[in-house]
Design a protein around this motif. Structure first.
Motif, PDB file in Angstrom:
ATOM      1  N   GLN A  38      18.058  -9.737  12.775  1.00 26.78           N
ATOM      2  CA  GLN A  38      19.629  -9.201  14.015  1.00 26.78           C
ATOM      3  C   GLN A  38      20.622 -10.103  14.038  1.00 26.78           C
ATOM      4  O   GLN A  38      21.851  -9.957  14.342  1.00 26.78           O
ATOM      5  CB  GLN A  38      19.096  -9.511  15.375  1.00 26.78           C
ATOM      6  N   PRO A  45      24.860  -4.813  18.481  1.00 27.31           N
ATOM      7  CA  PRO A  45      25.411  -3.183  18.921  1.00 27.31           C
ATOM      8  C   PRO A  45      25.946  -3.183  19.211  1.00 27.31           C
ATOM      9  O   PRO A  45      25.731  -4.138  20.853  1.00 27.31           O
ATOM     10  CB  PRO A  45      23.713  -2.862  18.628  1.00 27.31           C
ATOM     11  N   PRO A  47      25.875  -1.093  23.045  1.00 24.40           N
ATOM     12  CA  PRO A  47      24.975  -0.330  23.869  1.00 24.40           C
ATOM     13  C   PRO A  47      25.701   1.336  23.870  1.00 24.40           C
ATOM     14  O   PRO A  47      27.101   1.968  23.334  1.00 24.40           O
ATOM     15  CB  PRO A  47      25.908  -0.619  25.291  1.00 24.40           C
ATOM     16  N   PHE A 122      20.644   0.243  27.706  1.00 18.83           N
ATOM     17  CA  PHE A 122      20.539  -0.534  26.573  1.00 18.83           C
ATOM     18  C   PHE A 122      20.021  -1.741  26.234  1.00 18.83           C
ATOM     19  O   PHE A 122      19.367  -1.793  25.438  1.00 18.83           O
ATOM     20  CB  PHE A 122      21.920  -0.592  25.444  1.00 18.83           C
ATOM     21  N   THR A 125      16.221  -0.880  26.483  1.00 17.88           N
ATOM     22  CA  THR A 125      15.219  -0.309  25.549  1.00 17.88           C
ATOM     23  C   THR A 125      15.563  -1.033  24.285  1.00 17.88           C
ATOM     24  O   THR A 125      14.631  -1.148  23.281  1.00 17.88           O
ATOM     25  CB  THR A 125      15.755   1.168  25.704  1.00 17.88           C
ATOM     26  N   THR A 126      16.487  -1.783  23.927  1.00 16.94           N
ATOM     27  CA  THR A 126      17.467  -2.414  22.675  1.00 16.94           C
ATOM     28  C   THR A 126      15.771  -3.371  21.663  1.00 16.94           C
ATOM     29  O   THR A 126      15.109  -4.140  22.520  1.00 16.94           O
ATOM     30  CB  THR A 126      18.181  -3.140  22.007  1.00 16.94           C
ATOM     31  N   ASP A 127      16.120  -2.975  19.974  1.00 16.52           N
ATOM     32  CA  ASP A 127      14.822  -3.552  19.939  1.00 16.52           C
ATOM     33  C   ASP A 127      15.093  -4.767  19.137  1.00 16.52           C
ATOM     34  O   ASP A 127      14.700  -5.133  18.394  1.00 16.52           O
ATOM     35  CB  ASP A 127      14.672  -2.681  18.512  1.00 16.52           C
ATOM     36  N   ASP A 128      16.917  -5.072  19.621  1.00 15.32           N
ATOM     37  CA  ASP A 128      18.297  -6.080  19.107  1.00 15.32           C
ATOM     38  C   ASP A 128      17.969  -7.246  20.405  1.00 15.32           C
ATOM     39  O   ASP A 128      19.337  -7.225  20.801  1.00 15.32           O
ATOM     40  CB  ASP A 128      19.183  -5.750  18.446  1.00 15.32           C
ATOM     41  N   GLU A 132      21.565  -9.041  21.999  1.00 17.42           N
ATOM     42  CA  GLU A 132      22.023  -8.612  23.076  1.00 17.42           C
ATOM     43  C   GLU A 132      22.598 -10.105  24.088  1.00 17.42           C
ATOM     44  O   GLU A 132      23.393 -10.051  24.244  1.00 17.42           O
ATOM     45  CB  GLU A 132      21.202  -8.006  23.760  1.00 17.42           C
ATOM     46  N   ARG A 368      12.527  -3.742  30.904  1.00 18.26           N
ATOM     47  CA  ARG A 368      10.828  -3.848  29.584  1.00 18.26           C
ATOM     48  C   ARG A 368       9.712  -3.415  29.525  1.00 18.26           C
ATOM     49  O   ARG A 368       9.102  -3.441  28.965  1.00 18.26           O
ATOM     50  CB  ARG A 368      11.556  -4.962  28.669  1.00 18.26           C
ATOM     51  N   TRP A 373      13.672   2.390  31.415  1.00 16.05           N
ATOM     52  CA  TRP A 373      15.063   2.061  31.852  1.00 16.05           C
ATOM     53  C   TRP A 373      16.288   2.106  33.051  1.00 16.05           C
ATOM     54  O   TRP A 373      15.299   3.408  34.360  1.00 16.05           O
ATOM     55  CB  TRP A 373      16.133   2.472  31.048  1.00 16.05           C
TER      56      TRP A 373
END
Length: 474
Positions: A38, A45, A47, A122, A125-128, A132, A368, A373
């Protein structure tokens, strides 16, 4: 559970925003690799969402200000002659003008609300999750706030343009982008600062404003113990005069972008800050001082300690802070290297959680855990207001507090319990035991596991999970 699964739970919680269903198993093969991947040159990233950039937002603000400052149309005979308008009634033209002002302000506020909702979705739900959290840390260091309408209107563009692209680059580039962004210039009143001996200053009674210079030194770089004096603050404030934003007339004259250096308000002459004299002219002078402040050893020491305190413990291990400081100093403030050093630090991988989640982190991690969300802004905003962290509204330039004592008082815990119950009631399909296993993994204590399993109802079990020490801490 295998050691890698335990490390995955730590990585997702201590450095990320909490585990989503199935995420511990996905990260378990290589938790450190998941974090390292990441750390990207392009930054954190963004949103998703089509929101105004700062140039467009400045246009909207200028339209709003123009409507707000326009004098009300005097009621004329024609107005009172309108059918149904009685003498002494509200002037229709003035009322229409007032409604137009309110509509312009409301449109900006609605945009900002939706941008915050997009950011929260975001985060949920983010994978990163680490990228974040890292971006939110730097956004909080360079705080802007809705407590000032103009600055708050630019809070979302500020994060998108000044913070996220630079969080894994050189710190001095991040600092320069943040300090020159219109959100910061409005928040700390820099756009109003005029050099007393500048051409504009000699014509009118406008003065120097030291807010940005003071916070730049005290909060954003070297810190209050960094060895500067009030005289240094004043000298820096003089060097920063001219840092401004374009107005409607500038736009008409072809100025683009959201930052403008106004040479006619810049204080002329050399400036001496912390023992060094800067003879550059114009914009370059303030930029040179800021870059030196960013490279100052006191900045490396202070911000390394703050990173350790945010991610590990309110009173962080001195060895960790010292290690981050060495990496910061050796690389000239390369934040990607500092992030990598944090990931590699043994203190990150100790099992005992020492940090209390902020209300935003708590709410995001609960979403999460359930694999959902935030659907609407009003309940999200109300929850964060109740828990003391309203959207985009840090109470001062110091940003949101970062210690347990600020978030874990008796009243705050009651508010968290109230929200946990409401959230649990709304999570109709969730299996509490499975949700607890997926969210906490090996971090879950036998006592919490037993409490969740023996709860009298599904909502009670989920509320117990959300209020457990393992879930409240990271």
């Amino acid at each position: 559970m295998a050691a890698s699964a335990h490390d995955a739970a730590l990585a997702l919680t201590r450095l990320g925003l909490g585990a989503r269903p199935g995420e511990i198993a996905r990260v378990a093969p290589d938790p450190r690799g998941w974090l390292t991947a990441q750390v990207r040159p392009q930054g954190a990233p963004q949103p998703p969402g089509d929101f105004p950039d700062s140039a467009r937002r400045l246009d909207q603000l200028q339209d709003y200000r123009a409507a707000a400052s326009r004098p009300a149309t005097p009621p004329g005979p024609a107005a009172w002659a309108m059918p149904g308008v009685m003498p002494g009634a509200v002037d229709p033209a003035a009322e229409a003008q007032r409604e137009a002002r309110q509509a312009a302000r409301r449109a900006i506020a609605d945009d900002t609300d939706q941008a915050f909702l997009a950011r929260a979705r975001f985060a949920a739900t983010t994978d990163d999750g680490f990228a974040e959290r890292w971006a939110l840390f730097w956004s909080n260091l360079f705080t802007v706030s809705l407590v000032k309408f103009d600055a708050g209107a630019l809070a979302d563009p500020f994060e998108r343009e000044a913070i996220r692209p630079h969080v894994f680059g050189q710190f001095e580039d991040l600092a320069l982008a943040a300090e020159q962004h219109p959100a910061m210039l409005f928040y700390l009143d820099q756009a109003r600062s005029v050099g007393p001996d500048s051409p504009a200053g000699r014509r009118r009674s406008a003065g120097l404003n030291e807010n940005l210079a003071r916070e730049m030194m005290e909060l954003h770089t070297v810190g209050v113990d960094g060895g500067y004096t009030q005289g240094d603050v004043t000298e820096l404030a003089r060097a920063l005069t001219g840092w401004s934003t374009p107005n409607a007339r500038d736009r008409d004259n072809g100025v683009t972008g959201a930052f403008l250096f106004r040479a006619n308000v810049h204080e002329p002459g050399a400036r001496t800050v912390m023992g060094k004299t800067y003879r550059q002219a114009g914009l370059a002078q303030g930029q040179a001082i800021l870059r030196d402040l960013a490279r100052n050893p006191a900045t490396a020491r202070r911000l390394s300690h703050r990173i350790a305190a945010h991610f590990v413990a309110d009173d962080p291990p001195p060895a960790l802070a010292a290690r981050l400081e060495r990496i910061w100093t050796r690389t000239g403030g390369d934040l990607s290297q500092v992030a990598q050093a944090l990931i590699a630090a043994p203190e990150i991988w100790t099992p005992q959680p020492a940090k209390v989640k902020t209300p935003y982190e708590f709410v995001v991690s609960a979403h999460r855990a359930l694999g959902v969300w935030p659907q609407r802004l009003p309940p999200l905003r109300q929850a964060l207001i109740a828990m003391g962290q309203p959207p985009f509204s840090p109470p001062s330039p110091q940003g949101w507090p970062d210690a347990a004592g600020d978030w874990a008082g008796p009243d705050a815990l009651v508010k968290r319990l109230d929200w946990s119950r409401a959230m649990a009631e709304s999570a109709r399909g969730a299996d509490p035991v499975q949700t607890a296993d997926q969210a906490l993994g090996d971090r879950m204590s036998a006592r919490t596991r037993q409490s969740v399993a023996r709860a009298e109802s599904r909502p009670e079990a989920l509320a117990l999970l959300f209020m457990s020490p393992e879930f409240q801490r990271r």
